[in-house]
Motif scaffolding. Sequence first.
Motif, PDB file in Angstrom:
ATOM      1  N   THR A  82       3.175  -3.019  16.549  1.00  0.00           N
ATOM      2  CA  THR A  82       3.770  -4.296  16.168  1.00  0.00           C
ATOM      3  C   THR A  82       5.189  -4.073  15.671  1.00  0.00           C
ATOM      4  N   THR A  83       6.069  -5.040  15.933  1.00  0.00           N
ATOM      5  CA  THR A  83       7.469  -4.950  15.526  1.00  0.00           C
ATOM      6  C   THR A  83       7.851  -6.203  14.739  1.00  0.00           C
ATOM      7  N   LYS A  84       9.018  -6.161  14.115  1.00  0.00           N
ATOM      8  CA  LYS A  84       9.470  -7.304  13.327  1.00  0.00           C
ATOM      9  C   LYS A  84       9.962  -8.437  14.215  1.00  0.00           C
ATOM     10  N   THR A  85      10.609  -8.076  15.324  1.00  0.00           N
ATOM     11  CA  THR A  85      11.180  -9.100  16.201  1.00  0.00           C
ATOM     12  C   THR A  85      10.858  -8.783  17.654  1.00  0.00           C
ATOM     13  N   GLU A  86      10.999  -9.795  18.508  1.00  0.00           N
ATOM     14  CA  GLU A  86      10.779  -9.580  19.933  1.00  0.00           C
ATOM     15  C   GLU A  86      11.894  -8.705  20.532  1.00  0.00           C
ATOM     16  N   THR A  87      13.087  -8.813  19.977  1.00  0.00           N
ATOM     17  CA  THR A  87      14.185  -7.962  20.450  1.00  0.00           C
ATOM     18  C   THR A  87      13.860  -6.498  20.226  1.00  0.00           C
ATOM     19  N   GLU A  88      13.341  -6.189  19.053  1.00  0.00           N
ATOM     20  CA  GLU A  88      12.930  -4.819  18.758  1.00  0.00           C
ATOM     21  C   GLU A  88      11.826  -4.382  19.716  1.00  0.00           C
ATOM     22  N   ALA A  89      10.920  -5.297  20.053  1.00  0.00           N
ATOM     23  CA  ALA A  89       9.845  -4.980  20.998  1.00  0.00           C
ATOM     24  C   ALA A  89      10.411  -4.666  22.378  1.00  0.00           C
ATOM     25  N   LEU A  90      11.435  -5.423  22.811  1.00  0.00           N
ATOM     26  CA  LEU A  90      12.050  -5.182  24.115  1.00  0.00           C
ATOM     27  C   LEU A  90      12.667  -3.785  24.177  1.00  0.00           C
ATOM     28  N   LEU A  91      13.423  -3.410  23.154  1.00  0.00           N
ATOM     29  CA  LEU A  91      14.055  -2.095  23.127  1.00  0.00           C
ATOM     30  C   LEU A  91      13.020  -0.978  23.114  1.00  0.00           C
ATOM     31  N   LEU A  92      11.967  -1.163  22.324  1.00  0.00           N
ATOM     32  CA  LEU A  92      10.909  -0.156  22.239  1.00  0.00           C
ATOM     33  C   LEU A  92      10.176  -0.028  23.572  1.00  0.00           C
ATOM     34  N   GLU A  93       9.916  -1.164  24.214  1.00  0.00           N
ATOM     35  CA  GLU A  93       9.223  -1.153  25.506  1.00  0.00           C
ATOM     36  C   GLU A  93       9.992  -0.315  26.526  1.00  0.00           C
ATOM     37  N   GLN A  94      11.295  -0.566  26.657  1.00  0.00           N
ATOM     38  CA  GLN A  94      12.073   0.153  27.658  1.00  0.00           C
ATOM     39  C   GLN A  94      12.178   1.634  27.321  1.00  0.00           C
ATOM     40  N   ASN A  95      12.241   1.946  26.038  1.00  0.00           N
ATOM     41  CA  ASN A  95      12.291   3.351  25.628  1.00  0.00           C
ATOM     42  C   ASN A  95      10.998   4.069  25.986  1.00  0.00           C
ATOM     43  N   LEU A  96       9.862   3.423  25.752  1.00  0.00           N
ATOM     44  CA  LEU A  96       8.569   4.018  26.071  1.00  0.00           C
ATOM     45  C   LEU A  96       8.377   4.156  27.582  1.00  0.00           C
ATOM     46  N   ILE A  97       8.850   3.190  28.347  1.00  0.00           N
ATOM     47  CA  ILE A  97       8.731   3.284  29.805  1.00  0.00           C
ATOM     48  C   ILE A  97       9.474   4.516  30.307  1.00  0.00           C
ATOM     49  N   LYS A  98      10.680   4.755  29.780  1.00  0.00           N
ATOM     50  CA  LYS A  98      11.449   5.914  30.218  1.00  0.00           C
ATOM     51  C   LYS A  98      10.765   7.217  29.814  1.00  0.00           C
ATOM     52  N   GLN A  99      10.125   7.232  28.647  1.00  0.00           N
ATOM     53  CA  GLN A  99       9.452   8.446  28.181  1.00  0.00           C
ATOM     54  C   GLN A  99       8.153   8.709  28.930  1.00  0.00           C
ATOM     55  N   LEU A 100       7.337   7.667  29.084  1.00  0.00           N
ATOM     56  CA  LEU A 100       5.976   7.833  29.581  1.00  0.00           C
ATOM     57  C   LEU A 100       5.843   7.670  31.094  1.00  0.00           C
ATOM     58  N   LYS A 101       6.811   6.985  31.725  1.00  0.00           N
ATOM     59  CA  LYS A 101       6.794   6.755  33.175  1.00  0.00           C
ATOM     60  C   LYS A 101       5.450   6.210  33.672  1.00  0.00           C
ATOM     61  N   PRO A 102       5.008   5.063  33.145  1.00  0.00           N
ATOM     62  CA  PRO A 102       3.703   4.520  33.553  1.00  0.00           C
ATOM     63  C   PRO A 102       3.670   4.134  35.033  1.00  0.00           C
ATOM     64  N   LYS A 103       2.496   4.244  35.609  1.00  0.00           N
ATOM     65  CA  LYS A 103       2.313   4.040  37.048  1.00  0.00           C
ATOM     66  C   LYS A 103       2.636   2.624  37.493  1.00  0.00           C
ATOM     67  N   PHE A 104       2.331   1.611  36.663  1.00  0.00           N
ATOM     68  CA  PHE A 104       2.450   0.215  37.091  1.00  0.00           C
ATOM     69  C   PHE A 104       3.710  -0.478  36.585  1.00  0.00           C
ATOM     70  N   ASN A 105       4.596   0.237  35.900  1.00  0.00           N
ATOM     71  CA  ASN A 105       5.865  -0.349  35.463  1.00  0.00           C
ATOM     72  C   ASN A 105       6.942  -0.148  36.512  1.00  0.00           C
ATOM     73  N   VAL A 106       7.922  -1.039  36.521  1.00  0.00           N
ATOM     74  CA  VAL A 106       9.158  -0.786  37.266  1.00  0.00           C
ATOM     75  C   VAL A 106       9.884   0.348  36.546  1.00  0.00           C
ATOM     76  N   LEU A 107      10.269   1.387  37.289  1.00  0.00           N
ATOM     77  CA  LEU A 107      10.812   2.581  36.651  1.00  0.00           C
ATOM     78  C   LEU A 107      12.137   2.976  37.286  1.00  0.00           C
ATOM     79  N   LEU A 108      13.170   3.087  36.462  1.00  0.00           N
ATOM     80  CA  LEU A 108      14.464   3.596  36.906  1.00  0.00           C
ATOM     81  C   LEU A 108      14.403   5.111  36.871  1.00  0.00           C
TER      82      LEU A 108
END
Length: 625
Positions: A82-108
């Motif tokens: 959980t985060t304080k704001t949705e903006t913080e959630a957006l930044l965290l989401e993209q950071n985790l996608i780059k780290q974890l490289k999930p199979k079903f996410n759009v990945l740069l």
Amino acid sequence: MTVKVDTHPEGEVLGCEVIQGYLKTLDVSPGVYRMLDSESRVLYVGKARNLRARVSSYARPTGHTPRIARMISLTASMMFLTTKTETEALLLEQNLIKQLKPKFNVLLRDDKSFPNILVSADHDYPQIKKHRGAKKEKGSYYGPFASAGAVNRTLNQLQRVFLLRDCSNSMFESRTRPCLQYQIKRCSAPCVGKISPQEYRQTVKDAEKFLTGRTTDIQARLARDMSQASEAMEFERAAALRDRIKALTQVQTAQGINPKGVAEADIVALHLENGQACVQVFFIRANQNWGNRDYYPRVGADVDAAEVLEAFLGQFYDTREPPRQIILSSDIENPDLMADALSGKLGRKVELIVPKRGEKAELIDGALRNARESLARKMAETATQARLMKGLAEAFDLKTPPERVEVYDNSHIQGAFAVGAMIVAGTEGFLKNQYRKFNIRGEDLTPGDDFGMMKEVLTRRFKRLIKEDPERKEGHWPDLLLIDGGAGQVSAVASIMREYGVEDIPMVGVAKGVDRDAGKEEFYRTGSRPFALRHNDPVLYFIQRMRDEAHRFAIGTHRAKRSKAVGATPLDDVPGVGAARKRALLAHFGSAKAVARANLTDLKAVDGVSGALAEKIYDYFHERG
């Protein structure tokens, strides 16, 4: 931020049922969720303004796209932050996608840094040069540029117009007469006093104005100076100023294609086709086009443009500074949220614009055309690559076409500066982010022992693979090994593979024929006679390309190691002496030997060297005797 990790008590239950179990404990906070499979591998990372509402949408058994339905069916557990704001959630989401490289996410998948131009600030006569990486040196940085080529073109223009030096400080200090750059009118030769410090500083200011788009001011001042020089009958100086005005005019003429109404922006255009995507990014700075680059994010067959573009922006600007404007080819899912997140990162307002008419719409049209053409070329290359992989399987009697081919080579000079290199080719061509270099460490190796070096490289490679991915699920294990060499190298590699219990990966030695001519290569496999391919076989050309790429990478790594060793000094090993203090010491004393002989008082007199560091340096050299 709070973290909550839940696992469903019934490990065998998958899909909607397991997701429904989490709804009882979730609240309406914003945050990030992860969906994991039965082996705890991350399938998907998402953000939510309201975690409970978002997760409940996955608990429905119907109404999902095929990709999302497949993802839900594989979900065995979930994790929530959980985060304080949705903006913080957006930044965290993209950071985790780059780290974890999930199979079903759009990945740069491309995360290269961009080069900049640096005007240094640590010298009376500042140097102008290309810079990539962390901005640690003192000076002014201008960029980003899309490629090294774009930087080099701009540097070439700056040298023609402003005659700034590009030599290193050590070379500058050692000059006794002007170099070739002065002779061809690309430098004002400050190293030998051909220009005063005041006049040189003015040209540096002009160059910085040029890099910020203020070329009209420069041209007007140069014209005034030329007129004054003519009136004072300083005809040589007037002619030099005339040449600079002419060069500046030529640069401005060549830049006629650049936008007049866009000072600072990234142009981002997306083209989707047949489950593949290309994003084209143009960098506009100071009303100048500083190059473009294309990206091919990993996408699913049923994703829409809004999702892909938003994911691209979040991951692309995760480690990069956004410009004041980002001009998009289409809307994204959460434009206001993304603008807030990027504004927070930059510390000033960032606008996201989807233009419908005018110059910005024309820029987007051009970027879209580039994206469409780039994707068409990429798809054609991928189809060709697939045929080549199939040809490899037929040539070497493989059960299935390989998806990952690893090619190994060594480089050394009579055993000195020995390195091993591994390059990787896949279904999409050369995978340069998967290349690896190996500094040969074996102290018991005979200089020039290619067998021993190859054995060390393969030993280190497969020890690490077995340790990090014993189940072979991460896609890092090769389907085919190509070794530069003949029967001896293949036999050595085979013994290593047996030692580690890896005998199911086919390997082939590639050796030049009796005349050592390209096209007469012979191939070696354990237990088989050497054989060759047809002279005009496309698979043979492909193998040659892979071998040459491995050789290029090995030679480049070897040269870099040799160059570093040539430039090394005993100061490199002194604790507390970094690059800046090393330069200061060498500039003060002239050589590392002189530093070693210096007394404590002289060491303390060097700029940037404290009393404590001076004692460390003195003790280091004198304790060594």
